[in-house]
Scaffold this motif. Structure first.
Motif, PDB file in Angstrom:
ATOM      1  N   ILE A  92       0.840  -1.201   0.000  1.00  0.00           N
ATOM      2  CA  ILE A  92       0.000   0.000   0.000  1.00  0.00           C
ATOM      3  C   ILE A  92       0.874   1.249   0.000  1.00  0.00           C
ATOM      4  O   ILE A  92       0.630   2.200  -0.748  1.00  0.00           O
ATOM      5  CB  ILE A  92      -0.967  -0.017   1.195  1.00  0.00           C
ATOM      6  N   HIS A  93       1.916   1.242   0.808  1.00  0.00           N
ATOM      7  CA  HIS A  93       2.824   2.383   0.850  1.00  0.00           C
ATOM      8  C   HIS A  93       3.471   2.609  -0.516  1.00  0.00           C
ATOM      9  O   HIS A  93       3.561   3.738  -0.994  1.00  0.00           O
ATOM     10  CB  HIS A  93       3.906   2.144   1.910  1.00  0.00           C
ATOM     11  N   ASN A  94       3.893   1.535  -1.160  1.00  0.00           N
ATOM     12  CA  ASN A  94       4.561   1.674  -2.450  1.00  0.00           C
ATOM     13  C   ASN A  94       3.608   2.113  -3.553  1.00  0.00           C
ATOM     14  O   ASN A  94       3.983   2.889  -4.429  1.00  0.00           O
ATOM     15  CB  ASN A  94       5.251   0.373  -2.838  1.00  0.00           C
ATOM     16  N   VAL A  95       2.387   1.623  -3.532  1.00  0.00           N
ATOM     17  CA  VAL A  95       1.421   2.033  -4.560  1.00  0.00           C
ATOM     18  C   VAL A  95       1.117   3.513  -4.444  1.00  0.00           C
ATOM     19  O   VAL A  95       0.985   4.216  -5.440  1.00  0.00           O
ATOM     20  CB  VAL A  95       0.132   1.190  -4.445  1.00  0.00           C
ATOM     21  N   ILE A  96       1.037   4.002  -3.227  1.00  0.00           N
ATOM     22  CA  ILE A  96       0.739   5.424  -3.032  1.00  0.00           C
ATOM     23  C   ILE A  96       1.948   6.288  -3.362  1.00  0.00           C
ATOM     24  O   ILE A  96       1.817   7.353  -3.964  1.00  0.00           O
ATOM     25  CB  ILE A  96       0.274   5.674  -1.574  1.00  0.00           C
ATOM     26  N   ASN A  97       3.142   5.860  -3.003  1.00  0.00           N
ATOM     27  CA  ASN A  97       4.324   6.718  -3.092  1.00  0.00           C
ATOM     28  C   ASN A  97       5.275   6.401  -4.237  1.00  0.00           C
ATOM     29  O   ASN A  97       6.301   7.062  -4.361  1.00  0.00           O
ATOM     30  CB  ASN A  97       5.111   6.641  -1.774  1.00  0.00           C
ATOM     31  N   VAL A  98       4.973   5.439  -5.066  1.00  0.00           N
ATOM     32  CA  VAL A  98       5.895   5.051  -6.136  1.00  0.00           C
ATOM     33  C   VAL A  98       5.807   6.055  -7.275  1.00  0.00           C
ATOM     34  O   VAL A  98       4.726   6.482  -7.669  1.00  0.00           O
ATOM     35  CB  VAL A  98       5.571   3.630  -6.631  1.00  0.00           C
ATOM     36  N   SER A  99       6.967   6.370  -7.807  1.00  0.00           N
ATOM     37  CA  SER A  99       6.970   7.341  -8.902  1.00  0.00           C
ATOM     38  C   SER A  99       6.915   6.670 -10.265  1.00  0.00           C
ATOM     39  O   SER A  99       6.535   7.305 -11.237  1.00  0.00           O
ATOM     40  CB  SER A  99       8.220   8.229  -8.808  1.00  0.00           C
ATOM     41  N   SER A 100       7.279   5.388 -10.359  1.00  0.00           N
ATOM     42  CA  SER A 100       7.214   4.723 -11.659  1.00  0.00           C
ATOM     43  C   SER A 100       6.836   3.252 -11.486  1.00  0.00           C
ATOM     44  O   SER A 100       6.979   2.683 -10.407  1.00  0.00           O
ATOM     45  CB  SER A 100       8.565   4.820 -12.371  1.00  0.00           C
ATOM     46  N   ALA A 101       6.377   2.656 -12.577  1.00  0.00           N
ATOM     47  CA  ALA A 101       5.978   1.253 -12.537  1.00  0.00           C
ATOM     48  C   ALA A 101       7.183   0.348 -12.326  1.00  0.00           C
ATOM     49  O   ALA A 101       7.077  -0.704 -11.698  1.00  0.00           O
ATOM     50  CB  ALA A 101       5.258   0.885 -13.825  1.00  0.00           C
ATOM     51  N   ASP A 102       8.335   0.722 -12.836  1.00  0.00           N
ATOM     52  CA  ASP A 102       9.544  -0.090 -12.651  1.00  0.00           C
ATOM     53  C   ASP A 102       9.948  -0.167 -11.187  1.00  0.00           C
ATOM     54  O   ASP A 102      10.379  -1.210 -10.702  1.00  0.00           O
ATOM     55  CB  ASP A 102      10.702   0.487 -13.482  1.00  0.00           C
ATOM     56  N   GLU A 103       9.792   0.923 -10.483  1.00  0.00           N
ATOM     57  CA  GLU A 103      10.135   0.931  -9.062  1.00  0.00           C
ATOM     58  C   GLU A 103       9.184   0.029  -8.280  1.00  0.00           C
ATOM     59  O   GLU A 103       9.604  -0.713  -7.390  1.00  0.00           O
ATOM     60  CB  GLU A 103      10.078   2.369  -8.526  1.00  0.00           C
ATOM     61  N   LEU A 104       7.890   0.082  -8.635  1.00  0.00           N
ATOM     62  CA  LEU A 104       6.917  -0.792  -7.986  1.00  0.00           C
ATOM     63  C   LEU A 104       7.246  -2.252  -8.262  1.00  0.00           C
ATOM     64  O   LEU A 104       7.231  -3.092  -7.362  1.00  0.00           O
ATOM     65  CB  LEU A 104       5.502  -0.475  -8.476  1.00  0.00           C
ATOM     66  N   LEU A 105       7.573  -2.559  -9.513  1.00  0.00           N
ATOM     67  CA  LEU A 105       7.900  -3.928  -9.881  1.00  0.00           C
ATOM     68  C   LEU A 105       9.140  -4.426  -9.152  1.00  0.00           C
ATOM     69  O   LEU A 105       9.165  -5.556  -8.654  1.00  0.00           O
ATOM     70  CB  LEU A 105       8.098  -4.018 -11.405  1.00  0.00           C
ATOM     71  N   SER A 106      10.156  -3.600  -9.048  1.00  0.00           N
ATOM     72  CA  SER A 106      11.376  -4.034  -8.344  1.00  0.00           C
ATOM     73  C   SER A 106      11.121  -4.208  -6.849  1.00  0.00           C
ATOM     74  O   SER A 106      11.657  -5.124  -6.221  1.00  0.00           O
ATOM     75  CB  SER A 106      12.515  -3.045  -8.597  1.00  0.00           C
TER      76      SER A 106
END
Length: 146
Positions: A92-106
């Motif tokens: 949840i933290h990453n979905v809200i604060n992620v700046s790109s899809a690659d960062e979420l995936l990693s």
């Protein structure tokens, strides 16, 4: 073992009961038939209670095994709940604060690796009532730094 014990008990009690019946049939001096019948019924009841107690040994062993299995499953469930709580808050933290899809995936890959390969998480013993939240937070930081 219990069956052997039950066989021996049946053999001994059958011999004792037969001897009791033989004694009462040969020595019928001044006892009434109702007293002899009551004694034989009481002996039969005692034999049945003894057999039941011996039979309960196996049932108690099975109950103990199932109880131990339930406790192990409860422990495993606690461990999985702690891991899921940690993953849920991190996702949840990453979905809200992620700046790109690659960062979420990693980040998701790092979490999956953490949960699948970390011997520390897979071997957490929750019986000691330890707070695993702080420990999981440290491991999350390690994943983010990699």
């Amino acid at each position: 073992m219990t069956k052997l014990l039950l066989i021996l008990y049946t053999l001994i009690t059958s011999l004792a009961y037969t001897a009791l019946v033989a004694y009462f049939s040969t020595h019928t001096s001044d006892w009434s038939v109702s007293y002899i019948g009551a004694i034989l019924i009481a002996a039969t009841a005692l034999i049945a209670v003894g057999r039941e107690k011996i039979s309960e040994i196996d049932a108690n062993k099975k109950i103990k095994e199932k109880t131990d299995e339930i406790e192990a499953l409860k422990k495993l469930l606690k461990q999985k709940q702690a891991m899921l709580h940690s993953v849920k808050s991190n996702v949840i933290h990453n979905v809200i604060n992620v700046s790109s899809a690659d960062e979420l995936l990693s980040t998701m890959k790092g979490l999956a690796t953490l949960l699948n390969e970390s011997l520390a998480i897979n071997n957490i013993d929750l019986d000691d009532d330890l707070d695993t939240g702080g420990y999981l937070d440290i491991l999350k930081i390690n994943v983010k730094t990699q």
